[in-house]
Scaffold this active site. Structure first.
Site, short mmCIF file in Angstrom:
data_model
loop_
_atom_site.label_atom_id
_atom_site.label_comp_id
_atom_site.label_asym_id
_atom_site.label_seq_id
_atom_site.Cartn_x
_atom_site.Cartn_y
_atom_site.Cartn_z
N GLY A 1 7.58 -1.27 -5.15
CA GLY A 1 8.17 -2.28 -4.29
C GLY A 1 6.67 -3.26 -3.10
CE LYS B 1 0.24 0.50 -11.14
NZ LYS B 1 1.66 0.86 -10.67
CB VAL C 1 0.17 9.02 -7.81
CG1 VAL C 1 1.10 10.25 -8.52
CG2 VAL C 1 -0.87 8.37 -8.86
CD GLU D 1 2.00 -1.86 -13.12
OE1 GLU D 1 0.79 -2.42 -13.06
OE2 GLU D 1 2.42 -1.14 -12.02
CE LYS E 1 2.15 4.64 -11.39
NZ LYS E 1 3.68 4.54 -10.85
NE ARG F 1 -0.67 -16.54 -6.20
CZ ARG F 1 0.39 -16.04 -6.05
NH1 ARG F 1 1.31 -16.50 -5.99
NH2 ARG F 1 -0.28 -14.67 -6.08
CG ASP G 1 2.47 2.16 -14.08
OD1 ASP G 1 1.66 1.96 -13.33
OD2 ASP G 1 3.23 3.01 -13.69
N GLY H 1 3.74 5.26 -5.20
CA GLY H 1 4.88 4.09 -4.67
C GLY H 1 4.56 4.71 -2.80
P1 NDP Z 1 0.39 -8.70 -8.14
O1 NDP Z 1 0.29 -9.50 -9.70
O2 NDP Z 1 2.02 -9.28 -7.61
O3 NDP Z 1 -0.32 -8.90 -7.09
C1 NDP Z 1 -1.80 -9.65 -7.72
C2 NDP Z 1 -2.79 -10.98 -6.93
O4 NDP Z 1 -4.05 -10.22 -7.09
C3 NDP Z 1 -2.48 -11.53 -7.41
O5 NDP Z 1 -2.07 -12.53 -5.90
C4 NDP Z 1 -3.11 -12.50 -7.98
O6 NDP Z 1 -3.37 -13.71 -8.09
C5 NDP Z 1 -4.53 -11.10 -7.13
N1 NDP Z 1 -6.08 -11.99 -8.08
C6 NDP Z 1 -5.84 -11.76 -9.00
N2 NDP Z 1 -6.95 -10.94 -9.74
C7 NDP Z 1 -7.62 -11.54 -8.51
C8 NDP Z 1 -9.35 -12.34 -8.63
N3 NDP Z 1 -10.34 -11.67 -10.07
N4 NDP Z 1 -9.94 -12.34 -7.43
C9 NDP Z 1 -9.02 -13.07 -6.26
N5 NDP Z 1 -7.54 -12.73 -6.11
C10 NDP Z 1 -7.21 -12.06 -7.78
O7 NDP Z 1 0.59 -7.16 -8.37
P2 NDP Z 1 1.42 -6.44 -7.52
O8 NDP Z 1 1.07 -6.77 -6.48
O9 NDP Z 1 2.37 -5.96 -8.02
O10 NDP Z 1 -0.12 -5.46 -8.15
C11 NDP Z 1 -1.33 -5.24 -7.48
C12 NDP Z 1 -1.16 -3.60 -7.83
O11 NDP Z 1 -0.69 -2.65 -8.03
C13 NDP Z 1 -1.26 -3.08 -9.70
O12 NDP Z 1 -2.52 -2.42 -9.29
C14 NDP Z 1 -0.40 -2.31 -10.04
O13 NDP Z 1 -0.40 -2.06 -10.99
C15 NDP Z 1 -0.33 -1.42 -8.72
N6 NDP Z 1 0.69 -1.00 -7.33
C16 NDP Z 1 2.14 -2.31 -8.11
C17 NDP Z 1 3.15 -1.70 -6.93
C18 NDP Z 1 4.60 -2.93 -7.17
O14 NDP Z 1 5.58 -2.16 -6.44
N7 NDP Z 1 3.97 -3.49 -7.79
C19 NDP Z 1 2.97 -0.34 -6.91
C20 NDP Z 1 1.97 1.02 -6.92
C21 NDP Z 1 1.22 -0.10 -7.34
P3 NDP Z 1 -3.04 -14.47 -9.41
O15 NDP Z 1 -1.67 -14.08 -9.27
O16 NDP Z 1 -3.09 -16.10 -8.91
O17 NDP Z 1 -3.38 -13.64 -10.81
N1 HSE Z 2 5.23 -0.68 -12.18
C1 HSE Z 2 5.01 -0.18 -11.25
C2 HSE Z 2 6.75 1.22 -11.23
C3 HSE Z 2 4.77 -0.59 -9.77
O1 HSE Z 2 7.42 0.28 -12.05
O2 HSE Z 2 6.09 2.36 -11.14
C4 HSE Z 2 4.73 1.17 -9.02
O3 HSE Z 2 3.08 2.24 -9.50
#
Ligand code: NDP
Ligand code: HSE
Length: 411
Positions: free
Chosen positions: A298, A100, A127, A185, A200, A44, A196, A129
């Protein structure tokens, strides 16, 4: 000047960008370097954000810039994250990831890649956060032989269970709130079904026991079948139901990892871990027991861990210190779940103590007869899967129906 890049600007990625810009002076001082967050790769555009001009669509822009030394991967999923991270490492750029799923599926390959190219593949955020757990296991506790790890490793399910039990919120509303807060997720099935937490515990097991543990070899059960009434009865018996991810080293040298809802006794600190908080208990021959606690999901808590990795890399210059584990496709070092043994919480159709004692030998004194003519009790001794199966069959022969059962977490 060193340049940084962020892949994926969603919940975590935007947190990395914003926390970096907020604390840039402090971070530069701690690294002893001038830094620029030069590129943000995303599908985006973010026209209203102050970082709109940094957004790129092609990974090659980042790969081809020799000044980019450290990259944060926050896109999620295995593909194309694996290709992008591998290419960064092959270009000598260290990577810090919160993903993860990627580490659990491909950690062995990426760690090897990092070593070959004299850079680092870090994954503190993958793992727990915000909780420092990867580095402590790899460094501070490296003198220990580990015997067990057990934790609450999924913030979303812990948040949902808490909302349901403490605030009588229904499952769907609690999940929607967890999604709104950015904890869940992209496909929340991964949270609810325990996948998930499984990823971890695979990462922690690989790190603690030195061989890659793949999610496919881990018994995994999520929270979908947890009923509010069991949470209530467990509470009356002095236990809380929690989604527990655990691994244990057995006397035969094998390890037994598993993810499942368990009854946790009130005097175990894990029973007091509520909401989005996670906690991880590590047992080692030097430390005895150590507990790690903090926000498990978060935007900013996770960004803090990603940036912590990036800062360490910047302080290290080009030293490769990545943790490592054996790439192994023979999973015979993982014990079959049939060997899992625990005391059990049971809710059955009406039964008397005499009948139950005949079946189980002994049951704990804490027995409740509920209004609905159900009986709730705890077994006094651990049962393995075969014994459990036999007990359930004997209960059936005695016309006693098992309505719910949860293993009790060993203290
Ligand atoms: P989101 O879906 O909010 O963010 C992922 C971002 O990556 C989106 O903006 C997405 O765009 C973009 N994206 C996806 N594919 C591509 C690509 N091919 N090229 C460029 N950009 C891309 O996820 P989160 O931020 O929540 O999570 C990200 C990672 O961190 C995951 O692996 C998650 O498991 C991990 N995680 C998340 C936590 C949480 O609290 N949310 C905590 C700990 C780990 P678009 O939206 O357009 O698809
Ligand atoms: N979806 C995951 C959780 C994000 O709720 O713990 C952090 O890894």
């Amino acid at each position: 000047m060193e340049k940084l890049a962020v892949l994926g600007c969603g919940v975590v990625g935007s947190g990395v960008v914003e926390l970096f810009e907020k604390n840039k002076q402090l971070i530069q001082k701690r690294c002893g370097k001038q830094l620029e967050l030069a590129y943000i790769l995303d599908l985006r555009d973010f026209p209203d954000k102050p970082y709109a001009d940094k957004v790129v669509k092609d990974i090659q822009v980042i790969l081809n810039d020799p000044e980019v030394s450290v990259v944060a991967e926050c896109m999620g999923g295995v593909n194309p994250a694996f290709d992008f991270v591998k290419s960064c490492l092959e270009a000598g750029k260290s990577v810090s990831t919160s993903n993860k799923e990627l580490v659990a599926a491909k950690g062995d390959i990426l760690l090897k890649k990092a070593k070959e190219h004299d850079c680092n593949f870090f994954f503190e955020a993958s793992v727990g956060g915000a909780i420092p757990i990867i580095r402590p296991l790899h460094k501070c506790l490296a003198a220990n032989e580990f015997s067990a790890i057990a934790g609450i490793l999924n913030g979303t399910t812990n948040f949902i269970l808490n909302k349901m039990i403490k605030e009588n919120m229904d499952f769907s509303s609690a999940l929607a709130l967890a999604q709104e807060k950015g904890y869940a997720e992209k496909d929340p099935t991964a949270d609810i079904e325990g996948y998930d937490a499984c990823r971890k515990i695979c990462i922690l097991s690989s790190l603690a026991f030195g061989k890659h543990v793949y999610p496919e070899s881990v018994y995994t059960k999520g929270i979908r079948e947890v009923e509010l009434k069991d949470a209530k009865f467990c509470g009356q018996l002095g236990y809380s139901i929690k989604l527990i991810a655990r691994v244990q080293k057995l006397d035969n040298g094998k390890i037994l990892p598993a993810v499942l809802p368990m009854a946790v006794e009130e005097d175990n600190l894990l029973s007091q871990v509520n909401g989005v908080y996670n906690a991880i208990m590590v047992r080692g021959d030097g430390i005895g027991k150590a507990m790690f606690y903090g926000k498990g999901a978060g935007k900013f808590p996770t960004a803090s861990a990603v940036l912590g990795d990036m800062i360490e890399q910047l302080q290290l210059e080009h030293t490769c210190i990545s943790q490592t584990w054996q790439n192994i496709h023979d999973n015979s070092f993982i014990e079959n779940f049939a060997s899992f043994a625990a005391k059990y919480y049971f809710r059955t159709s009406s039964a008397d103590v005499h009948q139950l004692t005949e079946i189980f030998g002994e049951i704990q004194e804490k027995t409740i007869s509920t209004d609905e003519e159900e009986t709730v009790f705890l077994t006094a001794s651990p049962l393995n899967e075969r014994e459990l199966d036999k007990a359930v069959k004997t209960l059936a022969q005695n016309h006693i129906q098992v309505l719910a059962k949860y293993p009790v977490l060993e203290s």
